[in-house]
Design an enzyme around this catalytic site. Structure first.
Site, PDB file in Angstrom:
ATOM      1  N   LYS A 170       0.854  -1.186   0.000  1.00 42.07           N
ATOM      2  CA  LYS A 170       0.000   0.000   0.000  1.00 42.07           C
ATOM      3  C   LYS A 170       0.890   1.236   0.000  1.00 42.07           C
ATOM      4  O   LYS A 170       2.054   1.123   0.383  1.00 42.07           O
ATOM      5  CB  LYS A 170      -0.922  -0.019   1.214  1.00 42.07           C
ATOM      6  N   HIS A 200      -1.748  -5.218   5.500  1.00 40.80           N
ATOM      7  CA  HIS A 200      -1.201  -6.148   6.489  1.00 40.80           C
ATOM      8  C   HIS A 200      -2.143  -6.378   7.668  1.00 40.80           C
ATOM      9  O   HIS A 200      -1.996  -7.341   8.396  1.00 40.80           O
ATOM     10  CB  HIS A 200       0.192  -5.711   6.949  1.00 40.80           C
ATOM     11  N   ASP A 257      -3.936   7.148   4.446  1.00 38.45           N
ATOM     12  CA  ASP A 257      -2.951   6.175   4.912  1.00 38.45           C
ATOM     13  C   ASP A 257      -3.616   5.021   5.667  1.00 38.45           C
ATOM     14  O   ASP A 257      -3.140   3.889   5.600  1.00 38.45           O
ATOM     15  CB  ASP A 257      -1.947   6.889   5.836  1.00 38.45           C
ATOM     16  N   HIS A 262      -7.016   0.024   5.988  1.00 38.88           N
ATOM     17  CA  HIS A 262      -7.208  -0.790   7.197  1.00 38.88           C
ATOM     18  C   HIS A 262      -8.609  -0.628   7.801  1.00 38.88           C
ATOM     19  O   HIS A 262      -9.279  -1.595   8.108  1.00 38.88           O
ATOM     20  CB  HIS A 262      -6.197  -0.418   8.283  1.00 38.88           C
ATOM     21  N   LYS A 360      -2.230  10.147  14.586  1.00 34.21           N
ATOM     22  CA  LYS A 360      -0.864  10.023  15.102  1.00 34.21           C
ATOM     23  C   LYS A 360      -0.730  10.906  16.322  1.00 34.21           C
ATOM     24  O   LYS A 360      -1.479  11.871  16.479  1.00 34.21           O
ATOM     25  CB  LYS A 360       0.134  10.441  14.034  1.00 34.21           C
TER      26      LYS A 360
HETATM   27  N1  LIG Z   1       7.683   1.106   6.407  1.00 33.20           N
HETATM   28  C1  LIG Z   1       6.511   0.652   6.751  1.00 33.20           C
HETATM   29  O1  LIG Z   1       6.263   0.371   7.909  1.00 33.20           O
HETATM   30  C2  LIG Z   1       5.420   0.470   5.717  1.00 33.20           C
HETATM   31  C3  LIG Z   1       4.147   0.111   6.151  1.00 33.20           C
HETATM   32  C4  LIG Z   1       3.156  -0.106   5.199  1.00 33.20           C
HETATM   33  C5  LIG Z   1       3.443   0.015   3.857  1.00 33.20           C
HETATM   34  N2  LIG Z   1       4.683   0.395   3.461  1.00 33.20           N
HETATM   35  C6  LIG Z   1       4.942   0.495   2.013  1.00 33.20           C
HETATM   36  O2  LIG Z   1       6.040  -0.340   1.690  1.00 33.20           O
HETATM   37  C7  LIG Z   1       6.804   0.216   0.638  1.00 33.20           C
HETATM   38  C8  LIG Z   1       8.233   0.415   1.113  1.00 33.20           C
HETATM   39  O3  LIG Z   1       8.224   1.232   2.241  1.00 33.20           O
HETATM   40  P1  LIG Z   1       9.537   1.576   3.071  1.00 33.20           P
HETATM   41  O4  LIG Z   1       9.084   2.229   4.310  1.00 33.20           O
HETATM   42  O5  LIG Z   1      10.413   0.388   3.170  1.00 33.20           O
HETATM   43  O6  LIG Z   1      10.213   2.682   2.138  1.00 33.20           O
HETATM   44  P2  LIG Z   1      11.696   3.202   2.177  1.00 33.20           P
HETATM   45  O7  LIG Z   1      12.330   2.926   3.488  1.00 33.20           O
HETATM   46  O8  LIG Z   1      11.663   4.586   1.648  1.00 33.20           O
HETATM   47  O9  LIG Z   1      12.397   2.243   1.096  1.00 33.20           O
HETATM   48  C9  LIG Z   1      12.128   2.351  -0.246  1.00 33.20           C
HETATM   49  C10 LIG Z   1      12.997   1.390  -1.008  1.00 33.20           C
HETATM   50  O10 LIG Z   1      12.887   1.677  -2.400  1.00 33.20           O
HETATM   51  C11 LIG Z   1      14.191   1.886  -2.932  1.00 33.20           C
HETATM   52  N3  LIG Z   1      14.192   2.898  -4.001  1.00 33.20           N
HETATM   53  C12 LIG Z   1      13.617   4.111  -3.967  1.00 33.20           C
HETATM   54  N4  LIG Z   1      13.813   4.742  -5.138  1.00 33.20           N
HETATM   55  C13 LIG Z   1      14.524   3.889  -5.932  1.00 33.20           C
HETATM   56  C14 LIG Z   1      15.046   3.952  -7.258  1.00 33.20           C
HETATM   57  N5  LIG Z   1      14.867   5.036  -8.027  1.00 33.20           N
HETATM   58  N6  LIG Z   1      15.730   2.887  -7.732  1.00 33.20           N
HETATM   59  C15 LIG Z   1      15.935   1.803  -6.950  1.00 33.20           C
HETATM   60  N7  LIG Z   1      15.464   1.682  -5.684  1.00 33.20           N
HETATM   61  C16 LIG Z   1      14.781   2.720  -5.188  1.00 33.20           C
HETATM   62  C17 LIG Z   1      15.005   2.374  -1.776  1.00 33.20           C
HETATM   63  O11 LIG Z   1      16.352   2.145  -2.058  1.00 33.20           O
HETATM   64  P3  LIG Z   1      17.512   3.119  -1.507  1.00 33.20           P
HETATM   65  O12 LIG Z   1      17.883   2.566  -0.164  1.00 33.20           O
HETATM   66  O13 LIG Z   1      18.591   2.981  -2.479  1.00 33.20           O
HETATM   67  O14 LIG Z   1      16.939   4.515  -1.438  1.00 33.20           O
HETATM   68  C18 LIG Z   1      14.466   1.470  -0.660  1.00 33.20           C
HETATM   69  O15 LIG Z   1      15.007   0.183  -0.737  1.00 33.20           O
HETATM   70  C19 LIG Z   1       6.100   1.520   0.266  1.00 33.20           C
HETATM   71  O16 LIG Z   1       5.176   1.242  -0.770  1.00 33.20           O
HETATM   72  C20 LIG Z   1       5.337   1.874   1.539  1.00 33.20           C
HETATM   73  O17 LIG Z   1       4.223   2.673   1.276  1.00 33.20           O
HETATM   74  C21 LIG Z   1       5.674   0.610   4.362  1.00 33.20           C
END
Ligand SMILES: NC(=O)c1ccc[n+]([C@@H]2O[C@H](COP(=O)([O-])OP(=O)(O)OC[C@H]3O[C@@H](n4cnc5c(N)ncnc54)[C@H](OP(=O)(O)O)[C@@H]3O)[C@@H](O)[C@H]2O)c1
Length: 508
Positions: A170, A200, A257, A262, A360
């Site tokens: 998401k 999730h 969000d 959810h 939040k």
């Molecule tokens: N974090 C959570 O708790 C959470 C919860 C629910 C949903 N989500 C969803 O899960 C997904 C990932 O979230 P996240 O929190 O893990 O995000 P994040 O920490 O910002 O990580 C994003 C990932 O994408 C990579 N990336 C971004 N731009 C790129 C590019 N141009 N080329 C190659 N790789 C690139 C980043 O690599 P680099 O390290 O090189 O920048 C990193 O591995 C999103 O869709 C988010 O909405 C996250």
């Protein structure tokens, strides 16, 4: 033999663990927060529980100059820090032998060719059988690029006798139009049954237990309607602020969000009719039916509220307001709190309000569904004896402290007939010896098994945006979010919204 002819065997089968067949998982965005805190630990926990095949392979794709060993070390550290189950050297050794890293950016054709070669090699040396799931744990704006790269490099087409699946995180779009566009892009490449959209919350045991509570028992369902229920409150409160997620959160806000996915899923499971089976299609039919019956309030100004946290105190320390957080526009109008009253236009729920709220920097981290019952139509007791008696309620505690509470009136010992609220509790931790798996463990395993029950279908996603879009448009056109101090339970307008209906929010 027909399983119906052998009930003993049937009983044994249900107790057998569901183990994934030969397969592998490719994670895009493997350096991200979600991957490190949730996905890598979930994969280890599944392996540790013996639910992954011996040759299971994990491929990380990211823009890092890493070798396979560097990637394995990153996974190792994430597992040591975040896994739910104990670390076992032999499990780790077997799992880490199947780890590969592919460096690259999303529009790099060479990197995708390298990914294809890596998968072919794993098929040979680890026996993955060509069965792969691609997890898009990346910023949503890259979903279309990665999906088309998978197509272009022949990775989305399963070789004869194998499968290919896509897991999409998401948010799935930011309104109805963008969700439809994204569905169209994804379905150009993958068939509908190849796509697994993550919410999730549906992987949480407590959420699945809503169905068990309602449909495996006789004592609740007769009361589960407008004849007995006064209203329903669905809350997801967080005590944290936006942390390091400013880039993602600003401009999106709490309703997009949390409520679009959810909370509307929780509403659907709480309010839907009994499905004909616990199968993806039957669940979709019932969830969609109830989502289609959701009615917005006539006056969005009176029955929806958005807020934004201002500076305040949390856990004994002073915390910043939203617009003072790093990376946030000081004039941002993004909501960090949202509440709304929805109706459900059907025979079961006509006239019963469903109040949804999320925020939040609220008083506590808690997610719950409270079904609040009507007062007894007549009371033979003196009103002075019942002044501390509230309404009966059944509360499904989704997190933390998972369980169910029933609140009802009881005589206070030693008094003539004073009646006060008491609670009866079911806690997962006390009734079952095994701790609940993390939602991502369940969901990743389901993808590998091709079981789509716990994944929202495109129709549900689009209908949920259709519900939220008019509210977002109204908010855009009218004023700014109401401030509330961090550490409190949201803006005063949210309390007023319920007070006008003669009700009040629960303070969990
Ligand atoms: N974090 C959570 O708790 C959470 C919860 C629910 C949903 N989500 C969803 O899960 C997904 C990932 O979230 P996240 O929190 O893990 O995000 P994040 O920490 O910002 O990580 C994003 C990932 O994408 C990579 N990336 C971004 N731009 C790129 C590019 N141009 N080329 C190659 N790789 C690139 C980043 O690599 P680099 O390290 O090189 O920048 C990193 O591995 C999103 O869709 C988010 O909405 C996250």
């Amino acid at each position: 033999m027909n399983s119906a002819a052998n009930p003993l065997r049937d009983a044994e089968d249900r107790r057998l663990p569901r183990i994934a067949g030969p397969s592998g998982l490719v994670i895009f965005g493997v350096t991200g927060d979600l991957s490190r805190k949730k996905l890598m630990p979930a994969i280890y926990d599944l392996a540790n529980r013996g639910l992954l095949p011996p040759g299971f392979s994990l491929v990380g794709f990211a823009r890092r100059d890493w070798e396979n060993e560097d990637f394995a070390q990153v996974v190792h550290d994430a597992v040591r820090e975040h896994a739910r189950t104990e670390f076992r050297e032999e499990v780790w050794r077997q799992l880490s032998e199947g780890m590969r890293f592919v460096p690259g950016v999303f529009d790099d054709d060479d990197a995708f060719e390298n990914l294809r070669a890596t998968i072919e090699d794993l098929n040979k040396c680890r026996g993955t059988g060509g069965n792969y799931a691609f997890y898009l744990s990346i910023p949503p704006k890259f979903f279309p690029t990665v999906v088309s790269q998978l197509k272009r490099h022949g990775l989305s087409d399963a070789p004869e006798g194998s499968w290919r699946r896509a897991i999409i995180e998401k948010p799935f779009g930011h309104d109805l139009t963008s969700a439809r566009e994204l569905n169209a892009v994804v379905h150009e490449v993958f068939q509908p049954d190849q796509v697994f959209r993550i919410d999730h919350y549906l992987g949480k045991e407590t959420v699945q237990n809503i169905l068990a509570l309602r449909f495996a028992n006789t004592m609740f369902e007769p009361l589960w309607n407008r004849g007995y229920v006064d209203h329903v409150q669905i809350t997801m409160a967080e005590d944290i602020g936006i942390g390091g997620r400013a880039g993602y959160y600003d401009g999106i806000g709490s309703a997009r969000d949390v409520i679009q996915n959810h909370l509307l899923q929780l509403l659907a499971l709480t309010a839907m009719e009994e499905p004909s089976s616990f199968d993806a299609r039957a669940l979709l039919t019932e969830k969609l039916k109830v989502l289609n019956s959701v009615r917005l309030p006539a006056d969005l100004g009176l029955h929806t509220v958005r807020g934004q946290y201002a500076a305040g105190w949390q856990g004994g320390r002073k915390v910043l307001g939203y617009t003072e957080e790093e990376g946030i526009d000081p004039h941002s109008r993004t909501d960090t709190y949202a509440a709304m009253r929805l109706g459900i236009d059907n025979r079961r729920w006509a006239g019963v309000p469903f109040y949804l709220r999320t925020g939040k920097r609220l008083g506590r981290r808690v997610t719950e569904i409270a079904v609040v019952f009507q007062r007894a139509p007549h009371s033979p007791f003196d009103t002075t004896d019942t002044q501390e008696l509230g309404q009966n309620a059944l509360v499904i505690r989704v997190q933390p402290d998972e369980g169910i509470t029933i609140r009802f009136g009881s005589k206070v010992p030693g008094t003539q007939m004073e009646i006060r609220d008491v609670t009866m509790d079911f806690a997962y931790g006390e009734s079952f010896t095994e701790s609940s798996p993390e939602a991502y463990e369940r969901l990743i395993l389901d993808v590998l098994l091709g079981d789509a029950n716990l994944f929202p279908r495109p129709q549900e996603v689009e209908r949920s945006w259709e519900i939220l879009d008019p509210i977002e448009e109204y908010w855009d056109a009218h004023g700014t979010p109401e401030p509330y101090a961090a550490g409190t339970w949201g803006p005063a307008a949210a309390d007023e919204m319920l007070a006008r209906d003669g009700r009040s929010w629960r303070r969990p």
